[in-house]
Design a protein around this motif. Structure first.
Motif, PDB file in Angstrom:
ATOM      1  N   ASN A 119       3.417   3.359  -3.703  1.00 25.94           N
ATOM      2  CA  ASN A 119       4.575   3.905  -3.006  1.00 25.94           C
ATOM      3  C   ASN A 119       4.551   3.437  -1.553  1.00 25.94           C
ATOM      4  OD1 ASN A 119       2.634   5.538  -1.763  1.00 25.94           O
ATOM      5  ND2 ASN A 119       2.917   7.141  -3.312  1.00 25.94           N
ATOM      6  N   GLN A 120       5.561   3.824  -0.812  1.00 23.82           N
ATOM      7  CA  GLN A 120       5.726   3.314   0.546  1.00 23.82           C
ATOM      8  C   GLN A 120       4.636   3.830   1.484  1.00 23.82           C
ATOM      9  OE1 GLN A 120       9.584   4.063   2.131  1.00 23.82           O
ATOM     10  NE2 GLN A 120       9.332   2.702   3.887  1.00 23.82           N
ATOM     11  N   SER A 121       4.195   5.052   1.305  1.00 21.03           N
ATOM     12  CA  SER A 121       3.179   5.604   2.197  1.00 21.03           C
ATOM     13  C   SER A 121       1.835   4.902   2.006  1.00 21.03           C
ATOM     14  CB  SER A 121       3.031   7.109   1.954  1.00 21.03           C
ATOM     15  OG  SER A 121       2.589   7.353   0.631  1.00 21.03           O
ATOM     16  N   ILE A 122       1.471   4.649   0.750  1.00 26.09           N
ATOM     17  CA  ILE A 122       0.199   3.971   0.486  1.00 26.09           C
ATOM     18  C   ILE A 122       0.251   2.541   1.005  1.00 26.09           C
ATOM     19  CG2 ILE A 122      -1.329   3.151  -1.338  1.00 26.09           C
ATOM     20  CD1 ILE A 122      -1.542   6.112  -0.871  1.00 26.09           C
ATOM     21  N   ARG A 123       1.387   1.846   0.789  1.00 24.01           N
ATOM     22  CA  ARG A 123       1.497   0.469   1.289  1.00 24.01           C
ATOM     23  C   ARG A 123       1.457   0.435   2.817  1.00 24.01           C
ATOM     24  NH1 ARG A 123       5.609  -0.055  -2.704  1.00 24.01           N
ATOM     25  NH2 ARG A 123       7.172   0.057  -1.052  1.00 24.01           N
ATOM     26  N   GLY A 124       2.045   1.452   3.467  1.00 29.48           N
ATOM     27  CA  GLY A 124       1.967   1.511   4.917  1.00 29.48           C
ATOM     28  C   GLY A 124       0.550   1.721   5.417  1.00 29.48           C
TER      29      GLY A 124
ATOM     30  N   ALA B 299       6.945  -7.727   2.267  1.00 34.70           N
ATOM     31  CA  ALA B 299       7.943  -7.444   3.295  1.00 34.70           C
ATOM     32  C   ALA B 299       7.310  -6.722   4.484  1.00 34.70           C
ATOM     33  CB  ALA B 299       9.075  -6.596   2.720  1.00 34.70           C
ATOM     34  N   ALA B 300       6.259  -5.942   4.245  1.00 30.89           N
ATOM     35  CA  ALA B 300       5.604  -5.221   5.324  1.00 30.89           C
ATOM     36  C   ALA B 300       4.519  -6.038   6.001  1.00 30.89           C
ATOM     37  CB  ALA B 300       5.004  -3.916   4.784  1.00 30.89           C
TER      38      ALA B 300
END
Length: 201
Positions: free
Chosen positions: A48-53, A146-147
């Motif tokens: 999810n986005q939080s883990i990837r961040g 993308a991040a």
């Protein structure tokens, strides 16, 4: 689902590849939140986005894999550790001469045996060979590329661009003309000299 179709990555396998001694405190907080306590420890986290961040903050400390990347890497390590056929070395000068000359030496020595066949290729399926590069470049993680941080342009480039833009604007407004340069040079001269030539300020 076919092999070439796009697959949704539901979970990420995060492995701590080096120690975190001497790293900033927020790196240790992120590793603690991920559940990584020691080196070579692997945990499974949702994609999810939080883990990837969190993972983008510590890319130099962890290895990120999908389930298929992890499976292919383990298969590659397994095949690399399989016992191979032994090398056969011939120190007989007659055999070496037969290999150099070819058929003439082979006809002269009929009792000489043929050279051993080449070793078989590694036992890896073509599908695995095609996708073994995924553990080198993570292409299956949607949103992770993308991040990724963009390449940083050198600071000197920005300074030169700002200087050129300032010179262009001042030239268009006439501040870099001959009269403006002369007035600027006169303004920098001593006050007594300016009074002597008639400039009162």
């Amino acid at each position: 689902m076919s092999e070439g179709a796009t697959q949704v990555v539901k979970s990420l396998f995060v492995t701590l590849r080096r120690g975190f001694a001497g790293t900033p405190w927020f790196h240790r907080r992120i590793l603690d939140a991920l559940g990584l306590k020691r080196r070579h420890q692997c945990v499974e986290k949702p994609n999810n986005q939080s883990i990837r961040g969190m993972l983008t903050k510590v890319p130099h400390l962890v290895i990120i894999e999908t389930d298929r990347m992890r499976y292919l890497r383990e298969m590659k390590e397994y095949y690399e550790q399989l016992p191979r056929e032994p090398w056969v070395l011939h120190h007989d000068p007659l055999h070496a001469a037969a290999l150099r000359v070819g058929g003439a030496a082979a006809a002269a020595a009929p009792a000489l045996q043929a050279p051993p066949p080449p070793p078989p290729p590694p036992r890896v399926t073509p599908y695995a060979l095609q996708h073994l590069e995924e553990h080198v470049l993570a292409r299956g993680l949607e949103g992770y590329e993308a991040a990724a941080p963009k390449p940083v342009v050198p600071r000197r480039y920005f300074l030169e661009q700002a200087r050129m833009r300032r010179v262009k604007i001042l030239t268009e407004r006439g501040l870099f003309g001959a009269d403006a340069c002369k007035e600027h040079a006169e303004a920098l001269r001593p006050k007594a000299f300016r009074r002597r030539i008639g400039i009162r300020d």
